[in-house]
Design a protein around this motif. Structure first.
Motif, short mmCIF file in Angstrom:
data_model
loop_
_atom_site.label_atom_id
_atom_site.label_comp_id
_atom_site.label_asym_id
_atom_site.label_seq_id
_atom_site.Cartn_x
_atom_site.Cartn_y
_atom_site.Cartn_z
N ASP A 35 -6.05 -0.87 -2.72
CA ASP A 35 -7.03 -0.15 -3.53
C ASP A 35 -7.35 1.22 -2.93
O ASP A 35 -7.50 2.21 -3.65
N GLU A 36 -7.45 1.27 -1.62
CA GLU A 36 -7.71 2.55 -0.95
C GLU A 36 -6.54 3.51 -1.15
O GLU A 36 -6.74 4.72 -1.36
N ASP A 71 -2.19 -10.56 -5.11
CA ASP A 71 -3.43 -10.31 -4.34
C ASP A 71 -3.18 -10.77 -2.91
O ASP A 71 -2.14 -11.36 -2.61
N SER A 80 -5.14 -6.31 -0.02
CA SER A 80 -5.53 -5.74 -1.31
C SER A 80 -6.52 -4.59 -1.16
O SER A 80 -6.47 -3.61 -1.92
N ILE A 133 -4.57 3.59 -3.71
CA ILE A 133 -4.66 4.06 -5.10
C ILE A 133 -5.68 5.21 -5.19
O ILE A 133 -5.41 6.25 -5.81
N ARG A 134 -6.83 5.02 -4.56
CA ARG A 134 -7.87 6.07 -4.59
C ARG A 134 -7.40 7.35 -3.90
O ARG A 134 -7.72 8.46 -4.34
N ARG A 178 -4.13 -3.26 -11.76
CA ARG A 178 -4.13 -4.30 -10.73
C ARG A 178 -4.64 -5.60 -11.35
O ARG A 178 -5.78 -6.02 -11.11
N ALA A 195 -6.11 5.89 -10.12
CA ALA A 195 -6.80 4.86 -10.91
C ALA A 195 -6.43 4.92 -12.38
O ALA A 195 -6.34 3.88 -13.05
N GLU A 247 0.81 -1.22 0.00
CA GLU A 247 0.00 0.00 0.00
C GLU A 247 0.84 1.27 0.00
O GLU A 247 0.32 2.38 -0.21
#
Length: 405
Positions: A256-257, A248, A252, A259-260, A270, A265, A225
């Motif tokens: 994703d958080e 994965d 994961s 990345i946001r 991914r 994005a 992360e």
């Protein structure tokens, strides 16, 4: 004339049914032993459909049914470790004199006690391969105070009863000695798969636009992360830079958080786990492979990237033995921490190195593949087994000669 007794190699996973550094390493050990004229039996948990059993150059023996090795958070399950250790004990006890020698992974640590007890008094040489050696705090952080202290105590006891120890970094060697090991210690020269080495290969051109690559599981210790913010920082100087995160795992959602949180994005992919062919292609065309892990027992990914001419960025940490393989400016860079500015600057340093750094990275690999190989490591293990057998025969001979003349 009877066939020579096989060498047993014991680990609860087998590549390619499960993937990871340990799985690749023990498979490569087995293949290298076969190349040197040894018969090998690989003792593992069942991971395949019974209708399609493994067909390898070495024999594969399932000593337990299929096991669920990890819990939802990515921590190895104690129940699975205990079940495999019990299967290993039963298998070795039944065949305690059927093997010329036994090599057992020291992770999980219960394997050590199972093998030691099963082979006690048999005269069969036993070596324990330590992928990693953890301190007390690491164990507590990994499994909690109660189980962590218990695991650390068991590790110390396992180290004390290990007759021959092998490891693959100076970090692990130092920790084995610090944990009380006083026996024969083999520090391997390296784990490069010389069977797969291609001395004629040249670094491929970097993809356009360039991308940062991560390949591995998403677990807490890997700190995946941290990558989106670091790449976002590097994009200040390299605005077309992209990020590809393979794999994965339990972390994961946090990835994703992350990345946001940096609006990444549009420049992040991914794809999850990919085929070996796709992995090779990505590894060859990545501008840099970044592994922000806090702990590694060796760092096979550094070698695999270097074979493609792709430099690596790692993060300095007391438990990261992979940094022993990176010489800044030669085959990559080492960031002091995972702060976005620090990690982003290390990525930028590699990107600015360009083609010259890629050529130096491949040259590092061409030099390393001459000496830091699986083959050299296996030669050392087999030699240690031979010395142990000679010592046992010498002791038995001396014992037979005792008594009145």
């Amino acid at each position: 004339m009877s066939a020579p007794r096989p060498v047993a190699v014991a680990y609860d996973c087998l590549f390619p049914y499960t993937t990871g550094g340990g799985e690749r390493q023990y498979r490569a050990f087995s293949e290298a032993m076969v190349d040197r004229g040894e018969r090998v039996e690989y003792l593992t948990a069942r991971q395949w459909d019974e209708a399609n059993p493994p067909r390898e150059s070495f024999a594969v023996r399932a000593i337990t049914p299929e096991l669920t090795l990890y819990d939802a958070s990515g921590v190895r399950r104690s129940a699975a470790a205990a079940r495999f250790a019990a299967g290993l004990f039963r298998s070795l006890l039944r065949r305690r004199r059927a093997y010329s020698a036994v090599l057992v992974s020291g992770l999980p640590v219960l394997n050590v006690f199972a093998a030691r007890l099963a082979l006690l008094g048999s005269g069969t040489p036993l070596a324990i391969d330590y992928l990693e050696v953890w301190g007390r705090r690491q164990w507590v952080d990994y499994t909690g105070r109660l189980m962590g202290n218990l695991a650390w105590s068991l590790q110390r006891l396992a180290v004390a009863v290990t007759p021959i120890a092998t490891c693959h970094s100076q970090l692990s060697a130092n920790r084995l000695r610090a944990e009380g090991f006083r026996g024969q210690l083999l520090v391997s020269p390296g784990l490069i798969d010389d069977r797969a080495a291609d001395s004629s290969a040249h670094p491929a051109p970097v993809a356009n636009p360039p991308f940062v690559l991560y390949a591995g599981r998403h677990i807490a210790d890997k700190r995946v992360e941290a990558l989106p913010a670091a790449v976002a920082a590097a994009r200040a100087d390299f605005p077309d830079l992209r990020l590809v995160i393979l794999g994965d795992g339990p972390q994961s959602a946090a990835v994703d958080e992350a990345i946001r949180s940096v609006n990444g994005a549009e420049w992040t992919e991914r794809p999850g786990f990919v085929s070996e062919k796709t992995l090779t292609e990505l590894l060859s065309t990545a501008a840099v492979l970044v592994n922000p892990s806090r702990r590694e027992g060796y760092g096979l990914v550094v070698v695999e990237a270097a074979a493609a001419g792709t430099p690596v960025v790692l993060v300095a940490d007391p438990s990261n033995a992979a940094t022993e393989l990176v010489t800044p400016g030669v085959n990559g860079a080492i960031a002091p921490d995972i702060d976005p500015a620090s990690l982003g600057e290390a990525i930028g340093t590699v990107l600015r190195g360009g083609t010259d750094l890629r050529d130096r990275t491949r040259a590092w690999y061409d030099d390393a593949v001459q000496t830091r190989t699986i083959g050299r490591t296996v030669d050392g293990i087999l030699a240690a087994f031979d010395r142990a057998r000679k010592k046992t025969r010498g002791a038995r001979s001396a014992s037979a000669q005792e008594g009145p003349l």
